[in-house]
Design an enzyme around this catalytic site. Structure first.
Site, PDB file in Angstrom:
ATOM      1  N   ASN A  23     -77.315-117.613  24.709  1.00 17.34           N
ATOM      2  CA  ASN A  23     -77.069-117.009  23.389  1.00 17.34           C
ATOM      3  C   ASN A  23     -76.889-115.505  23.473  1.00 17.34           C
ATOM      4  OD1 ASN A  23     -77.603-119.570  22.467  1.00 17.34           O
ATOM      5  ND2 ASN A  23     -79.122-118.927  20.968  1.00 17.34           N
ATOM      6  N   ILE A  24     -75.804-115.038  22.881  1.00 17.82           N
ATOM      7  CA  ILE A  24     -75.517-113.602  22.901  1.00 17.82           C
ATOM      8  C   ILE A  24     -75.057-113.139  21.514  1.00 17.82           C
ATOM      9  CG2 ILE A  24     -73.978-111.827  23.859  1.00 17.82           C
ATOM     10  CD1 ILE A  24     -73.963-113.692  26.439  1.00 17.82           C
ATOM     11  N   ASP A  25     -75.787-112.221  20.963  1.00 19.24           N
ATOM     12  CA  ASP A  25     -75.426-111.634  19.674  1.00 19.24           C
ATOM     13  C   ASP A  25     -75.440-110.102  19.762  1.00 19.24           C
ATOM     14  OD1 ASP A  25     -74.951-111.039  17.047  1.00 19.24           O
ATOM     15  OD2 ASP A  25     -76.826-111.821  16.264  1.00 19.24           O
TER      16      ASP A  25
ATOM     17  N   HIS B 143     -85.120-111.356  21.659  1.00 22.63           N
ATOM     18  CA  HIS B 143     -84.008-110.975  20.786  1.00 22.63           C
ATOM     19  C   HIS B 143     -83.911-109.463  20.597  1.00 22.63           C
ATOM     20  CE1 HIS B 143     -84.613-115.246  19.518  1.00 22.63           C
ATOM     21  NE2 HIS B 143     -83.296-115.221  19.575  1.00 22.63           N
TER      22      HIS B 143
ATOM     23  N   GLU C  93     -86.762-125.717  19.952  1.00 21.47           N
ATOM     24  CA  GLU C  93     -87.341-124.648  20.786  1.00 21.47           C
ATOM     25  C   GLU C  93     -88.829-124.874  21.013  1.00 21.47           C
ATOM     26  OE1 GLU C  93     -86.060-120.607  19.955  1.00 21.47           O
ATOM     27  OE2 GLU C  93     -88.047-119.803  20.399  1.00 21.47           O
TER      28      GLU C  93
ATOM     29  N   ASP D  24     -77.677-121.525  14.199  1.00 18.88           N
ATOM     30  CA  ASP D  24     -78.621-120.808  15.058  1.00 18.88           C
ATOM     31  C   ASP D  24     -79.947-120.617  14.307  1.00 18.88           C
ATOM     32  OD1 ASP D  24     -79.409-119.330  17.296  1.00 18.88           O
ATOM     33  OD2 ASP D  24     -78.679-117.425  16.462  1.00 18.88           O
ATOM     34  N   HIS D  25     -81.044-120.969  14.935  1.00 19.00           N
ATOM     35  CA  HIS D  25     -82.387-120.787  14.339  1.00 19.00           C
ATOM     36  C   HIS D  25     -82.540-121.401  12.950  1.00 19.00           C
ATOM     37  CE1 HIS D  25     -83.910-118.291  17.575  1.00 19.00           C
ATOM     38  NE2 HIS D  25     -82.790-117.610  17.547  1.00 19.00           N
TER      39      HIS D  25
ATOM     40  N   SER E   2     -78.808-111.126  25.577  1.00 23.65           N
ATOM     41  CA  SER E   2     -77.917-109.964  25.672  1.00 23.65           C
ATOM     42  C   SER E   2     -78.404-109.041  26.783  1.00 23.65           C
ATOM     43  CB  SER E   2     -77.885-109.202  24.335  1.00 23.65           C
ATOM     44  OG  SER E   2     -76.950-109.815  23.465  1.00 23.65           O
TER      45      SER E   2
HETATM   46  P1  13P Z   1     -79.656-111.381  21.665  1.00 22.43           P
HETATM   47  O1  13P Z   1     -80.332-110.598  20.583  1.00 22.43           O
HETATM   48  O2  13P Z   1     -80.229-111.059  23.000  1.00 22.43           O
HETATM   49  O3  13P Z   1     -78.168-111.217  21.634  1.00 22.43           O
HETATM   50  O4  13P Z   1     -79.957-112.936  21.392  1.00 22.43           O
HETATM   51  C1  13P Z   1     -79.184-113.669  20.489  1.00 22.43           C
HETATM   52  C2  13P Z   1     -79.773-115.008  20.189  1.00 22.43           C
HETATM   53  O5  13P Z   1     -80.647-115.505  20.853  1.00 22.43           O
HETATM   54  C3  13P Z   1     -79.235-115.721  19.022  1.00 22.43           C
HETATM   55  O6  13P Z   1     -79.932-116.896  18.775  1.00 22.43           O
HETATM   56  O1  G3H Z   2     -81.460-114.761  17.070  1.00 20.67           O
HETATM   57  C1  G3H Z   2     -81.035-114.009  16.214  1.00 20.67           C
HETATM   58  C2  G3H Z   2     -79.581-113.734  16.147  1.00 20.67           C
HETATM   59  O2  G3H Z   2     -79.270-112.541  16.800  1.00 20.67           O
HETATM   60  C3  G3H Z   2     -79.127-113.733  14.727  1.00 20.67           C
HETATM   61  O3  G3H Z   2     -79.567-112.592  14.086  1.00 20.67           O
HETATM   62  O4  G3H Z   2     -80.626-113.474  12.017  1.00 20.67           O
HETATM   63  O5  G3H Z   2     -79.817-111.106  12.131  1.00 20.67           O
HETATM   64  O6  G3H Z   2     -78.183-113.006  12.050  1.00 20.67           O
HETATM   65  P1  G3H Z   2     -79.565-112.549  12.473  1.00 20.67           P
HETATM   66 ZN    ZN Z   3     -82.007-116.768  19.253  1.00 22.48          ZN
END
Ligand code: 13P
Ligand code: G3H
Ligand code: ZN
Length: 312
Positions: free
Chosen positions: A257-259, A181, A135, A83-84, A217
């Site tokens: 994407n959900i974190d 985010h 992206e 991710d990213h 989210s």
């Molecule tokens: P949220 O912070 O909305 O859960 O997004 C997560 C995300 O985009 C991870 O790449």
């Molecule tokens: O897009 C960001 C994700 O929620 C990951 O967050 O970089 O703190 O692990 P993080």
């Molecule tokens: Zn993200």
């Protein structure tokens, strides 16, 4: 089943009008909660690790945890995704160490630099059977240590997407249509509205091409309330309305994407446990409650937001 790439999953999701959930992993209990939910609902799933997650847990642990989930749930198609990814080197490291999908996020760089780095990653990843997400456009909120103010966030320009995809050769594209985010996506009183018109225009320009939504989210208020009722202080945390995400998933959006929601669930479970059982000090007791919330949240997403139940 071994780990899979998202190629076939996205094809089916696109034509079937649903999306695959991409959930962030940082430790064993999060991997367990997500994959147990996916197994019970017979849903494919993407497990994604950020740069921060790889630093926190060590990427070797994360890869092995995901391999364990694959062994325990052989019927579930599981993608392991970066991710990213901030640069080519990080993406290469993941390609070389078992990831089946990587994101190169050069969205904060000028268009030509974004194209050059994304293309470099796509060429290397494809040589090794790994797929690539890039992206275009900038989300507000926090992207791995980088904070982007809402007024500096930029919607994706549909005029750029064809050229970008053609010149980079990437397999999916994350776009900015109003998601962001973190737990504070909108101000209190604001009416959260995704730019589904931009999504429609992007998908018209890229027929059949999988689109990704980050920052998706919904910040479920039931968990915010549990956190705050048990000593937390999350003021005015607001997320994306689930019905708008469901709408996006019916169209070209194949990955959501959900974190943050998982973080809220984990924290709510642990805070509540500590409050109700001040005498407990065995981590297995309180982390299990956090894990149960992660599982319940993923089940809810699969059923009500993604529409991926039974799509194995
Ligand atoms: P949220 O912070 O909305 O859960 O997004 C997560 C995300 O985009 C991870 O790449
Ligand atoms: O897009 C960001 C994700 O929620 C990951 O967050 O970089 O703190 O692990 P993080
Ligand atoms: Zn993200």
């Amino acid at each position: 089943m071994a780990l899979v790439t998202s190629t076939e999953l996205f094809k089916k999701a696109y034509t079937g009008g649903y999306a695959i959930g991409a959930f962030n992993i940082n430790n064993m209990e999060i991997v367990q909660g997500i994959t147990e939910a996916a197994a019970e609902l017979k849903s494919p799933v993407i497990l994604q690790a950020s740069k921060g997650a790889r630093k926190y847990a060590n990427s070797v642990y994360l890869v092995k945890l995901v391999e364990a989930a694959v062994e325990l749930h052989p019927e579930v198609p599981i993608v392991l995704h970066l991710d990213h990814g901030p640069d080519f080197e990080t993406c290469k490291d993941c390609v070389d160490h078992g990831f089946t999908s990587v994101m190169i996020d050069y969205s904060g760089h000028p268009f030509e630099e974004n194209i050059a780095e994304s293309r470099k990653v796509a060429e290397y990843a494809h040589e090794h059977g790994v797929v690539v997400e890039a992206e275009l456009g900038t989300l507000s909120g926090v992207e791995d240590e980088v904070s982007v103010e809402a007024d500096k966030a930029m919607y994706t320009d549909p005029d750029q997407v064809e050229e970008f995809v053609k010149r980079t050769g990437v397999d999916s594209l994350a776009i900015a249509i109003g998601t962001s985010h973190g737990a504070y996506k909108f101000k209190l009183g604001q009416n959260p509205k995704l730019r589904l018109d931009i999504l429609a225009e992007v998908s018209r320009r890229l027929p059949g091409f999988p689109i990704v939504l980050h920052g998706s989210s919904s910040v479920p208020q039931e968990y915010v309330k549990i956190i705050n009722a048990n000593g937390g202080a999350l003021k005015d945390a607001i997320g994306i309305p689930e019905d708008q995400l469901r709408e996006a998933a019916k169209g070209a959006v194949c990955k959501i994407n959900i974190d943050t929601d998982l973080r809220l669930g984990m924290t709510a479970g642990i805070r509540q446990h500590f409050n109700e059982h001040p005498d407990h000090f065995d981590p297995r007791q309180y982390i299990a409650d956090g894990r149960a919330n992660v599982k319940a949240i993923v089940e809810h997403k699969i059923r009500e937001v993604l529409g991926s139940e039974g799509k194995i």
